[in-house]
Scaffold this motif. Structure first.
Motif, PDB file in Angstrom:
ATOM      1  N   LYS A  94     -21.523  42.878 -14.744  1.00 38.74           N
ATOM      2  CA  LYS A  94     -20.964  44.178 -15.164  1.00 38.74           C
ATOM      3  C   LYS A  94     -20.489  43.690 -16.687  1.00 38.74           C
ATOM      4  O   LYS A  94     -19.593  42.625 -16.754  1.00 38.74           O
ATOM      5  CB  LYS A  94     -19.778  44.571 -14.361  1.00 38.74           C
ATOM      6  CG  LYS A  94     -19.273  45.840 -14.820  1.00 38.74           C
ATOM      7  CD  LYS A  94     -20.474  47.122 -14.640  1.00 38.74           C
ATOM      8  CE  LYS A  94     -19.643  48.461 -15.058  1.00 38.74           C
ATOM      9  NZ  LYS A  94     -20.589  49.796 -15.040  1.00 38.74           N
ATOM     10  N   THR A  95     -20.988  44.665 -17.716  1.00 37.74           N
ATOM     11  CA  THR A  95     -20.367  44.099 -19.067  1.00 37.74           C
ATOM     12  C   THR A  95     -20.460  45.698 -19.613  1.00 37.74           C
ATOM     13  O   THR A  95     -21.437  46.783 -19.771  1.00 37.74           O
ATOM     14  CB  THR A  95     -21.340  43.517 -19.949  1.00 37.74           C
ATOM     15  OG1 THR A  95     -21.706  42.198 -19.311  1.00 37.74           O
ATOM     16  CG2 THR A  95     -20.913  43.431 -21.609  1.00 37.74           C
ATOM     17  N   VAL A 104     -15.929  42.226 -19.383  1.00 36.82           N
ATOM     18  CA  VAL A 104     -17.062  41.642 -18.498  1.00 36.82           C
ATOM     19  C   VAL A 104     -16.753  40.999 -17.297  1.00 36.82           C
ATOM     20  O   VAL A 104     -15.671  40.479 -17.379  1.00 36.82           O
ATOM     21  CB  VAL A 104     -17.895  40.509 -19.490  1.00 36.82           C
ATOM     22  CG1 VAL A 104     -16.931  39.345 -19.739  1.00 36.82           C
ATOM     23  CG2 VAL A 104     -19.168  40.166 -18.915  1.00 36.82           C
ATOM     24  N   ALA A 105     -17.605  41.215 -16.164  1.00 37.46           N
ATOM     25  CA  ALA A 105     -17.272  40.777 -14.627  1.00 37.46           C
ATOM     26  C   ALA A 105     -18.477  39.674 -14.477  1.00 37.46           C
ATOM     27  O   ALA A 105     -19.598  40.299 -14.716  1.00 37.46           O
ATOM     28  CB  ALA A 105     -16.999  41.784 -13.725  1.00 37.46           C
ATOM     29  N   TYR A 106     -18.249  38.650 -13.959  1.00 36.40           N
ATOM     30  CA  TYR A 106     -19.370  37.764 -13.415  1.00 36.40           C
ATOM     31  C   TYR A 106     -18.849  36.698 -12.281  1.00 36.40           C
ATOM     32  O   TYR A 106     -17.615  36.575 -12.211  1.00 36.40           O
ATOM     33  CB  TYR A 106     -19.416  36.966 -14.788  1.00 36.40           C
ATOM     34  CG  TYR A 106     -18.555  36.310 -15.509  1.00 36.40           C
ATOM     35  CD1 TYR A 106     -18.332  34.736 -15.316  1.00 36.40           C
ATOM     36  CD2 TYR A 106     -17.719  36.793 -16.233  1.00 36.40           C
ATOM     37  CE1 TYR A 106     -16.989  34.283 -15.768  1.00 36.40           C
ATOM     38  CE2 TYR A 106     -16.592  36.353 -16.853  1.00 36.40           C
ATOM     39  CZ  TYR A 106     -16.276  35.057 -16.532  1.00 36.40           C
ATOM     40  OH  TYR A 106     -15.301  34.317 -17.086  1.00 36.40           O
ATOM     41  N   SER A 126     -13.308  38.017 -14.459  1.00 35.76           N
ATOM     42  CA  SER A 126     -13.324  38.987 -15.521  1.00 35.76           C
ATOM     43  C   SER A 126     -12.721  38.562 -16.845  1.00 35.76           C
ATOM     44  O   SER A 126     -11.853  37.725 -16.911  1.00 35.76           O
ATOM     45  CB  SER A 126     -12.669  40.111 -14.882  1.00 35.76           C
ATOM     46  OG  SER A 126     -11.210  40.105 -14.901  1.00 35.76           O
ATOM     47  N   ALA A 127     -13.114  39.053 -17.905  1.00 36.68           N
ATOM     48  CA  ALA A 127     -12.623  38.869 -19.295  1.00 36.68           C
ATOM     49  C   ALA A 127     -12.542  39.885 -20.067  1.00 36.68           C
ATOM     50  O   ALA A 127     -13.396  40.761 -20.072  1.00 36.68           O
ATOM     51  CB  ALA A 127     -13.507  37.683 -19.995  1.00 36.68           C
ATOM     52  N   LEU A 141      -8.715  36.292 -19.656  1.00 34.70           N
ATOM     53  CA  LEU A 141      -9.647  35.645 -18.792  1.00 34.70           C
ATOM     54  C   LEU A 141      -8.958  35.617 -17.441  1.00 34.70           C
ATOM     55  O   LEU A 141      -7.762  34.912 -17.285  1.00 34.70           O
ATOM     56  CB  LEU A 141     -10.511  34.473 -19.153  1.00 34.70           C
ATOM     57  CG  LEU A 141     -11.638  34.025 -18.212  1.00 34.70           C
ATOM     58  CD1 LEU A 141     -12.655  33.264 -19.225  1.00 34.70           C
ATOM     59  CD2 LEU A 141     -11.370  33.243 -17.111  1.00 34.70           C
ATOM     60  N   HIS A 142      -9.224  36.295 -16.188  1.00 37.18           N
ATOM     61  CA  HIS A 142      -8.885  36.315 -15.002  1.00 37.18           C
ATOM     62  C   HIS A 142     -10.056  35.788 -14.186  1.00 37.18           C
ATOM     63  O   HIS A 142     -10.882  35.951 -13.923  1.00 37.18           O
ATOM     64  CB  HIS A 142      -8.352  37.594 -14.394  1.00 37.18           C
ATOM     65  CG  HIS A 142      -7.694  37.594 -13.301  1.00 37.18           C
ATOM     66  ND1 HIS A 142      -8.444  37.782 -12.182  1.00 37.18           N
ATOM     67  CD2 HIS A 142      -6.286  37.081 -12.821  1.00 37.18           C
ATOM     68  CE1 HIS A 142      -7.435  37.645 -10.985  1.00 37.18           C
ATOM     69  NE2 HIS A 142      -6.425  37.458 -11.470  1.00 37.18           N
TER      70      HIS A 142
END
Length: 151
Positions: A94-95, A104-106, A126-127, A141-142
């Protein structure tokens, strides 16, 4: 509504959408910022980490709060360790880009070799990424550890 009014409303809507949403180029640049910080960590290159981060970066990982100083300290520690090697794999799912801010999630997986041990770690991350002087940089950033295996 007259046709001129309808055209003006349509134009305003298109301009508003263009200002609020980033295109594919911005999405790619946001992903490159995330990849860049991890490339810096993998190569122990603090300048590369800084190039892809804001100076006030906040990293939240496994109950620990990191900033630029703690990242630099960690890189220096890893430089002194024997046989350090890190390989990252990022899978973005997801961006979203809105003007000069994006998230963004990755999934992040890494194989890390250090002091004779191989560690396989998988995170869900996520960032928050912001555009500074025309360049996308990580501001926060988490990271949540999904799996950690030490061999």
């Amino acid at each position: 509504m007259t046709s001129v009014t309808a055209i003006l409303c349509l134009f305003a809507s298109v301009v508003s959408q263009a200002q609020n949403s980033g295109g594919m180029a911005d999405e790619s640049a946001v992903k490159r910022a995330v990849e860049g910080i991890f490339d810096g960590l993998a190569t122990l290159d603090m300048e590369k980490v800084q190039a892809h981060s804001t100076s006030d970066i906040l990293l939240l990982e496994h109950g620990v709060i990191w900033n630029m100083d703690s990242l630099a300290d960690n890189i220096e520690w890893m430089k002194r360790a024997s046989g350090f090697k890190r390989t990252n794999k990022l899978d973005f799912f997801k961006t979203e880009v809105n003007a000069n801010i994006a998230w963004v999630a990755y999934e992040n997986t890494a194989d890390i070799e250090i002091n004779g041990k191989v560690i396989h770690v998988s995170w869900l991350e996520s960032a928050l990424v912001v555009k500074e002087k025309g360049k996308w940089k990580i501001r926060m950033l988490h990271s949540t550890v999904k799996e950690r295996v030490v061999n």
